[in-house]
Every structure is written in structure tokens, then in C-alpha cells.
Design an enzyme around this catalytic site. Sequence first.
Site, PDB file in Angstrom:
ATOM      1  N   SER A 140       2.025   4.376  -7.410  1.00 59.98           N
ATOM      2  CA  SER A 140       1.730   3.017  -7.872  1.00 59.98           C
ATOM      3  C   SER A 140       2.634   2.042  -7.120  1.00 59.98           C
ATOM      4  O   SER A 140       3.800   2.362  -6.839  1.00 59.98           O
ATOM      5  CB  SER A 140       2.021   2.921  -9.370  1.00 59.98           C
ATOM      6  OG  SER A 140       2.147   1.555  -9.749  1.00 59.98           O
ATOM      7  N   LEU A 191       0.814  -1.216   0.000  1.00 57.59           N
ATOM      8  CA  LEU A 191       0.000   0.000   0.000  1.00 57.59           C
ATOM      9  C   LEU A 191       0.847   1.264   0.000  1.00 57.59           C
ATOM     10  O   LEU A 191       1.929   1.313   0.576  1.00 57.59           O
ATOM     11  CB  LEU A 191      -0.917  -0.007   1.232  1.00 57.59           C
ATOM     12  CG  LEU A 191      -1.837  -1.225   1.338  1.00 57.59           C
ATOM     13  CD1 LEU A 191      -2.721  -1.115   2.574  1.00 57.59           C
ATOM     14  CD2 LEU A 191      -2.697  -1.391   0.093  1.00 57.59           C
ATOM     15  N   HIS A 214      -3.565   4.263  -2.226  1.00 55.32           N
ATOM     16  CA  HIS A 214      -4.551   3.390  -1.586  1.00 55.32           C
ATOM     17  C   HIS A 214      -5.183   4.100  -0.389  1.00 55.32           C
ATOM     18  O   HIS A 214      -6.386   3.996  -0.154  1.00 55.32           O
ATOM     19  CB  HIS A 214      -3.890   2.101  -1.077  1.00 55.32           C
ATOM     20  CG  HIS A 214      -3.344   1.225  -2.152  1.00 55.32           C
ATOM     21  ND1 HIS A 214      -1.996   1.082  -2.388  1.00 55.32           N
ATOM     22  CD2 HIS A 214      -3.966   0.433  -3.060  1.00 55.32           C
ATOM     23  CE1 HIS A 214      -1.812   0.233  -3.386  1.00 55.32           C
ATOM     24  NE2 HIS A 214      -2.977  -0.163  -3.813  1.00 55.32           N
ATOM     25  N   ARG A 266       4.036  -0.419  -8.297  1.00 52.14           N
ATOM     26  CA  ARG A 266       5.156  -0.846  -9.133  1.00 52.14           C
ATOM     27  C   ARG A 266       6.211   0.256  -9.318  1.00 52.14           C
ATOM     28  O   ARG A 266       7.239   0.012  -9.961  1.00 52.14           O
ATOM     29  CB  ARG A 266       4.645  -1.358 -10.484  1.00 52.14           C
ATOM     30  CG  ARG A 266       3.924  -2.713 -10.359  1.00 52.14           C
ATOM     31  CD  ARG A 266       3.604  -3.306 -11.697  1.00 52.14           C
ATOM     32  NE  ARG A 266       3.115  -4.679 -11.629  1.00 52.14           N
ATOM     33  CZ  ARG A 266       1.826  -5.042 -11.676  1.00 52.14           C
ATOM     34  NH1 ARG A 266       0.882  -4.123 -11.766  1.00 52.14           N
ATOM     35  NH2 ARG A 266       1.489  -6.311 -11.636  1.00 52.14           N
ATOM     36  N   GLN A 300      -4.997 -12.419 -12.536  1.00 49.70           N
ATOM     37  CA  GLN A 300      -4.838 -11.219 -13.365  1.00 49.70           C
ATOM     38  C   GLN A 300      -3.386 -10.984 -13.801  1.00 49.70           C
ATOM     39  O   GLN A 300      -3.075  -9.932 -14.355  1.00 49.70           O
ATOM     40  CB  GLN A 300      -5.417  -9.989 -12.661  1.00 49.70           C
ATOM     41  CG  GLN A 300      -4.644  -9.495 -11.457  1.00 49.70           C
ATOM     42  CD  GLN A 300      -5.400  -8.415 -10.704  1.00 49.70           C
ATOM     43  OE1 GLN A 300      -6.390  -8.674 -10.039  1.00 49.70           O
ATOM     44  NE2 GLN A 300      -4.960  -7.166 -10.811  1.00 49.70           N
TER      45      GLN A 300
HETATM   46  O1  PAF Z   1      -6.271  -2.418  -8.676  1.00 50.32           O
HETATM   47  C1  PAF Z   1      -5.929  -3.434  -8.040  1.00 50.32           C
HETATM   48  O2  PAF Z   1      -5.142  -3.364  -7.088  1.00 50.32           O
HETATM   49  C2  PAF Z   1      -6.475  -4.805  -8.450  1.00 50.32           C
HETATM   50  O3  PAF Z   1      -6.610  -4.896  -9.833  1.00 50.32           O
HETATM   51  C3  PAF Z   1      -7.789  -5.164  -7.745  1.00 50.32           C
HETATM   52  C4  PAF Z   1      -8.914  -4.208  -8.109  1.00 50.32           C
HETATM   53  C5  PAF Z   1      -7.583  -5.169  -6.253  1.00 50.32           C
HETATM   54  C6  PAF Z   1      -8.251  -6.579  -8.168  1.00 50.32           C
HETATM   55  O4  PAF Z   1      -7.285  -7.538  -7.836  1.00 50.32           O
END
Ligand code: PAF
Length: 289
Positions: free
Chosen positions: A187, A33, A37, A189, A61
Site C-alpha cells: 500500500s 507506485l 500497482h 500508505r 476523496q
Molecule cells: O485506489 C486508488 O488509488 C484511487 O482510489 C483511485 C481508484 C485511483 C481513484 O482516485
Amino acid sequence: MQRISGIADMRARVVDWQRAGLRVGFVPTMGNLHGGHLALVDKARALSDRVVVSIFVNPAQFGPNEDYATYPRTGEADCAALDASGVDCVFLPAVDAMYPDGAGPRTRVEVPELNGMLCDVSRPGFFNGVATVVAKLLNIVTPDLAVFGLKDYQQLLVVQRLVRDLNLPVDIIGGPIAREPDGLAMSSRNVYLTADERERAPALYRALCHVASRLERGEPDWPLLVAEGLDRLREAGMQPDYLEIRRADDLAEALTSDHELVIPGAAYLGRARLIDNVRVSLPTPGQRD
Ligand code: PAF
């Protein structure tokens, strides 16, 4: 702050709150985080009586060559930050609990009209993985509202669309893009950037702002603007993925008669792939007079 990892326990916690007349806000995350966030958490707190945050690094994902195995997992620091932000409950499901039969091709949620463009081209399957896990999380947590960051603009539209199409009883709210002082969108990353890349990274936001301000000043040659934006990314040593002018409500290619626009951009810089966007409202002819 309560920590819950069981699906039935999570559902029961929220049902109790809702029976007591409390409005529950939800922020799904993959952890690691940062201020972005926490800005979403602040938004959820302002709109609800209780806030749940999930931390789940969703294998469905990530592409086969992406960073699932090495994605930063910083659970204890994340929980400390959420506790300090006044979050009531953190949901930490195990991968086996979310995908007892494996994360492979099972039932999945897909929003076809938002696939085949922008981030889905370089990350095929990404939005199907996001849509599937978000549908699952919304069914488990059953919040009254959920907040998703505007930085991931295409993701936000995918979630809004799936909630509408599947009649899920939840309000989806777009949360603000948190930026570092030099404009770089926060971000998880960004930790992949070297010191030199970190200095160059704000060029993405600056390129998007350049295109936005030229649009606002009435430049009619949109392909020229896009070419200028892409040049700026290359000059900063980035490898552009895309920079486009799109319609804000559905990400369709924008026409010069459209007024609510978004300029999404993505670029590779070293190990990182940066994404960002800037919204533009062009005056309607009546407003111009
Ligand atoms: O944006 C993100 O961190 C992710 O894509 C999410 C929405 C938590 C789904 O895994």
C-alpha cells in the site's frame, strides 16, 4: 511511453488506438507506485494491446483531516517504473483540468447501497469522491477494460456497480493483492509505518487468515471468530476499525447459509490505516457429502 496531461489529447490518443482495432486497458492510480500497482499493470497488459495508467491525487476523496496535502507525490519515479513495465501512456491531469469549478459539491456519483458500512463509516464521503473521479476518468480515457486492486475490495464493488448502473461500456477487472514476503498487503500508505510498526503490521493479514481458516474448518460461532480476530489486532498494538464476515458479491452481512464470503479488515497503526481482506469459499452441502 507517452505522457499526456490534456483531457482532449488523452481521449484522442485512445480513439486512434481503438479505430486501429486495438484493445485498451486502463489502471487508475494516485501515484506513489509500488509492486501492487505494477501487478495491476501486468494484468492490464496481459488482457489488452495498449495500457494507459493515470496518476491523479484526487482531492475529492480525502476528508478534511486526511493526508491530501502530504500524500506522497513521486511523479518521476512513478513514470520510470511505468515505462519499465511496458506502459504505453501515462495520463497526468492537473487538478484544475479535472475540477475546473473546484472539487466541492458539484455533480457527483454515489453508490448508496455500498455506503454506510466498513470503510465509508470511518471515511465518510470517500467512496463518493472515488466513484465521481473514476466515472470522470473512464469517460476521458474510454478504455475497453480497467483494472482495480482487490485489496480495496469495497472500492472495486463500488466501481463495478457504478459502471453497471451508468451503462459505461467498460469491463471492470479485479487485480490480485500483492503482498510483502511477511504477508503485509502492499500500500502507498505503508511508508507511514515506523520500523517497529512495520514489524507488527502483518498481524492484520494473519488475523484475517485465522478467521478464514476457522470458517473453512466449519466453526459455527461467527461472532466468536470476529472477536478472536479483533483480539489479535489489539494484541499487535493496533486499534481495530473493523473486522467482519461479509457476503463476497455485495458486502451485505453474511448469513451462515452463504458460501462466497469475504473477511474485510481495517486497523490503525501509528499514522497508518491498514486495510486488507481474505476471500473464503465454503463448500455447499452437496460438495461436503
Ligand atoms: O485506489 C486508488 O488509488 C484511487 O482510489 C483511485 C481508484 C485511483 C481513484 O482516485
